[in-house]
Write a protein that holds these residues in place. Sequence first.
Motif, PDB file in Angstrom:
ATOM      1  N   ALA A  87       0.831  -1.211   0.000  1.00 33.26           N
ATOM      2  CA  ALA A  87       0.000   0.000   0.000  1.00 33.26           C
ATOM      3  C   ALA A  87       0.864   1.259   0.000  1.00 33.26           C
ATOM      4  CB  ALA A  87      -0.931  -0.004   1.205  1.00 33.26           C
ATOM      5  N   ARG A  88       1.908   1.245   0.808  1.00 38.54           N
ATOM      6  CA  ARG A  88       2.790   2.408   0.875  1.00 38.54           C
ATOM      7  C   ARG A  88       3.438   2.678  -0.479  1.00 38.54           C
ATOM      8  NH1 ARG A  88       7.803   2.875   0.826  1.00 38.54           N
ATOM      9  NH2 ARG A  88       8.172   0.653   1.204  1.00 38.54           N
ATOM     10  N   ARG A  89       3.971   1.625  -1.077  1.00 38.21           N
ATOM     11  CA  ARG A  89       4.572   1.796  -2.399  1.00 38.21           C
ATOM     12  C   ARG A  89       3.542   2.281  -3.400  1.00 38.21           C
ATOM     13  NH1 ARG A  89       9.194  -2.395  -3.792  1.00 38.21           N
ATOM     14  NH2 ARG A  89      10.110  -2.612  -1.722  1.00 38.21           N
ATOM     15  N   GLY A  90       2.329   1.751  -3.269  1.00 33.35           N
ATOM     16  CA  GLY A  90       1.261   2.172  -4.173  1.00 33.35           C
ATOM     17  C   GLY A  90       1.013   3.661  -4.057  1.00 33.35           C
ATOM     18  N   PHE A  91       0.899   4.150  -2.841  1.00 37.39           N
ATOM     19  CA  PHE A  91       0.664   5.587  -2.655  1.00 37.39           C
ATOM     20  C   PHE A  91       1.834   6.407  -3.185  1.00 37.39           C
ATOM     21  CE2 PHE A  91      -2.699   4.684   0.622  1.00 37.39           C
ATOM     22  CZ  PHE A  91      -3.691   5.411  -0.006  1.00 37.39           C
ATOM     23  N   GLU A  92       3.041   5.873  -3.021  1.00 33.40           N
ATOM     24  CA  GLU A  92       4.199   6.620  -3.521  1.00 33.40           C
ATOM     25  C   GLU A  92       4.194   6.693  -5.045  1.00 33.40           C
ATOM     26  OE1 GLU A  92       7.488   4.890  -1.437  1.00 33.40           O
ATOM     27  OE2 GLU A  92       6.987   6.015   0.382  1.00 33.40           O
ATOM     28  N   GLU A  93       3.911   5.555  -5.680  1.00 32.75           N
ATOM     29  CA  GLU A  93       3.850   5.583  -7.146  1.00 32.75           C
ATOM     30  C   GLU A  93       2.695   6.464  -7.612  1.00 32.75           C
ATOM     31  OE1 GLU A  93       4.270   2.138  -9.468  1.00 32.75           O
ATOM     32  OE2 GLU A  93       5.854   1.257  -8.232  1.00 32.75           O
ATOM     33  N   PHE A  94       1.620   6.415  -6.831  1.00 35.08           N
ATOM     34  CA  PHE A  94       0.444   7.227  -7.147  1.00 35.08           C
ATOM     35  C   PHE A  94       0.804   8.713  -7.080  1.00 35.08           C
ATOM     36  CE2 PHE A  94      -4.017   8.506  -5.641  1.00 35.08           C
ATOM     37  CZ  PHE A  94      -4.569   8.417  -6.905  1.00 35.08           C
ATOM     38  N   ALA A  95       1.471   9.085  -5.995  1.00 37.83           N
ATOM     39  CA  ALA A  95       1.887  10.481  -5.842  1.00 37.83           C
ATOM     40  C   ALA A  95       2.804  10.896  -6.996  1.00 37.83           C
ATOM     41  CB  ALA A  95       2.603  10.673  -4.500  1.00 37.83           C
ATOM     42  N   ASP A  96       3.718  10.012  -7.357  1.00 40.54           N
ATOM     43  CA  ASP A  96       4.620  10.313  -8.473  1.00 40.54           C
ATOM     44  C   ASP A  96       3.845  10.505  -9.772  1.00 40.54           C
ATOM     45  OD1 ASP A  96       6.717  10.099  -6.766  1.00 40.54           O
ATOM     46  OD2 ASP A  96       7.433   8.158  -7.491  1.00 40.54           O
ATOM     47  N   ALA A  97       2.894   9.601  -9.998  1.00 38.65           N
ATOM     48  CA  ALA A  97       2.126   9.672 -11.247  1.00 38.65           C
ATOM     49  C   ALA A  97       1.326  10.974 -11.314  1.00 38.65           C
ATOM     50  CB  ALA A  97       1.194   8.466 -11.363  1.00 38.65           C
ATOM     51  N   LEU A  98       0.734  11.341 -10.182  1.00 40.06           N
ATOM     52  CA  LEU A  98      -0.035  12.586 -10.159  1.00 40.06           C
ATOM     53  C   LEU A  98       0.887  13.787 -10.355  1.00 40.06           C
ATOM     54  CD1 LEU A  98      -2.610  11.958  -7.266  1.00 40.06           C
ATOM     55  CD2 LEU A  98      -2.901  11.562  -9.705  1.00 40.06           C
ATOM     56  N   ALA A  99       2.045  13.730  -9.711  1.00 42.70           N
ATOM     57  CA  ALA A  99       2.986  14.847  -9.821  1.00 42.70           C
ATOM     58  C   ALA A  99       3.485  14.983 -11.264  1.00 42.70           C
ATOM     59  CB  ALA A  99       4.158  14.648  -8.864  1.00 42.70           C
ATOM     60  N   ARG A 100       3.768  13.845 -11.898  1.00 44.62           N
ATOM     61  CA  ARG A 100       4.200  13.903 -13.301  1.00 44.62           C
ATOM     62  C   ARG A 100       3.111  14.522 -14.167  1.00 44.62           C
ATOM     63  NH1 ARG A 100       6.371   8.935 -12.480  1.00 44.62           N
ATOM     64  NH2 ARG A 100       4.525   7.874 -13.293  1.00 44.62           N
ATOM     65  N   ALA A 101       1.858  14.132 -13.897  1.00 46.83           N
ATOM     66  CA  ALA A 101       0.749  14.663 -14.692  1.00 46.83           C
ATOM     67  C   ALA A 101       0.591  16.162 -14.464  1.00 46.83           C
ATOM     68  CB  ALA A 101      -0.547  13.932 -14.333  1.00 46.83           C
ATOM     69  N   TRP A 102       0.777  16.570 -13.252  1.00 44.53           N
ATOM     70  CA  TRP A 102       0.633  17.987 -12.915  1.00 44.53           C
ATOM     71  C   TRP A 102       1.757  18.815 -13.569  1.00 44.53           C
ATOM     72  CZ3 TRP A 102      -2.241  21.780 -12.110  1.00 44.53           C
ATOM     73  CH2 TRP A 102      -1.807  22.957 -11.468  1.00 44.53           C
ATOM     74  N   ASP A 103       2.973  18.305 -13.468  1.00 45.36           N
ATOM     75  CA  ASP A 103       4.124  18.898 -14.164  1.00 45.36           C
ATOM     76  C   ASP A 103       4.238  20.396 -13.905  1.00 45.36           C
ATOM     77  OD1 ASP A 103       6.353  18.980 -15.804  1.00 45.36           O
ATOM     78  OD2 ASP A 103       5.177  19.215 -17.649  1.00 45.36           O
ATOM     79  N   GLY A 104       4.057  20.763 -12.669  1.00 44.72           N
ATOM     80  CA  GLY A 104       4.218  22.174 -12.318  1.00 44.72           C
ATOM     81  C   GLY A 104       3.141  23.085 -12.865  1.00 44.72           C
ATOM     82  N   GLY A 105       2.086  22.477 -13.384  1.00 40.48           N
ATOM     83  CA  GLY A 105       0.986  23.305 -13.867  1.00 40.48           C
ATOM     84  C   GLY A 105       1.181  23.842 -15.278  1.00 40.48           C
TER      85      GLY A 105
END
Lengths: 215, 215
Positions: free
Chosen positions: A70-88
Amino acid sequence: MTWQKSGPGTRRGYHHGNLREALITAALELISQKGAAGFTFADAARAAGVSPAAPYRHFRDRDALMADVARRGFEEFADALARAWDGGKPTPRAAFERVGRAYLEFASKEPAFFSAMFESGLPVADYPEVGEAGDRAFAVLREACEAHAATLPKERRPPSLMMALHIWSLSHGIAALFGRGDAARRSIPMSPEELLEAAVLIYLEGLGASPDQGR
Amino acid sequence: MTWQKSGPGTRRGYHHGNLREALITAALELISQKGAAGFTFADAARAAGVSPAAPYRHFRDRDALMADVARRGFEEFADALARAWDGGKPTPRAAFERVGRAYLEFASKEPAFFSAMFESGLPVADYPEVGEAGDRAFAVLREACEAHAATLPKERRPPSLMMALHIWSLSHGIAALFGRGDAARRSIPMSPEELLEAAVLIYLEGLGASPDQGR
DNA sequence: TGTACATCAGTGAACGCGCGTTCACTGATGTAC
DNA sequence: TGTACATCAGTGAACGCGCGTTCACTGATGTAC
């Protein structure tokens, strides 16, 4: 010949080499097949090709393994969201929509992580690192909301926390109800992505952004 | 004295009288305590005070009992939503908001039904009656959307199916993430009801309803 | 360079447990006559 | 009204199964000298 042949690709001796990782991989596979509830410690050991006692060298018990997934999942999830956001970039609005789609993409491409994260029934108090990883994922969403809200006229700017909770809930609801290949889900005459995109569009318009504002 | 005393209130003899109902009651209690995954047939028998073989007189197996709980859940759910809708009185908009609140109320007051309905992992193909009951619940929501959409100018009236799916997803997401007392959920600085109400308000405004339209 | 030894990461057998399920059975209830 | 009988809804003992977990053990690896 009692021990496994160690041909190329399967090369393994008495020591596995990387059992911890192998167990996590096995857990993901098993969870995606049978759901978070159906996954057992013994199963994971079997899938990794070791005796049922071996996993205890690496995890205290079944829940500890699940929590690590679960922890790894949330970390990959956070990464994926951050990549998608890409600083706006290029605009908050365009980036914002990418974040929503990234949510659904994660749910559909990583159903095992998604199950472990949201449906494992882990006692969250016993595994604070899981909650913290979840918070980091949420923070990305909140940052996106913050930036988007900033494009709105000040007097009708919504609280970014509320906005983030709305988008999270909407994405999560769509993912949970329609977002997985799962046979238990019902089918709808449009893709989850389209459904989410339309909803976000309507929601943002409701906030006061004209459709072209911020693009 | 091997058999149970049959004092007043516990009056029971060799025949239970209404074991089928007792098993369902027990299942609800157990599911609310341990989740849909943790509930077992043997547990239900124990809670109902009968031997482990007795339930087989009434249900083919554990899944059949679970399916019956889920079906009843959807039926009560449909009823609750229909009561909230109340034919759209006094205005579609007001009634519409009641339906959303009824969704959350059901999730929070009937967590066991909610689990059985959405988290049991039942193979839906094997229990068509569950899916049909679910469809009836969804139909109420769709009717509400239909009526609400009719108050909007024709050229920007959204497909009611899409609208219903949006509201369903939003309500479901909020209920799943924040709507239950469950220790595994994270806490937020507002009630799920407030969160949903605000989201629906914004969503409807995005559709083109001015805040007072249709009231 | 070789050897002794400590440490590590596995084995495999064993245990107790609870579950799902079956089986022949039996007590309770209803009904035909 | 009473009695014989069919049916129903339980019992309780038994089974096989897989799981979680422990235990003494052993093969493999790394390292000090």
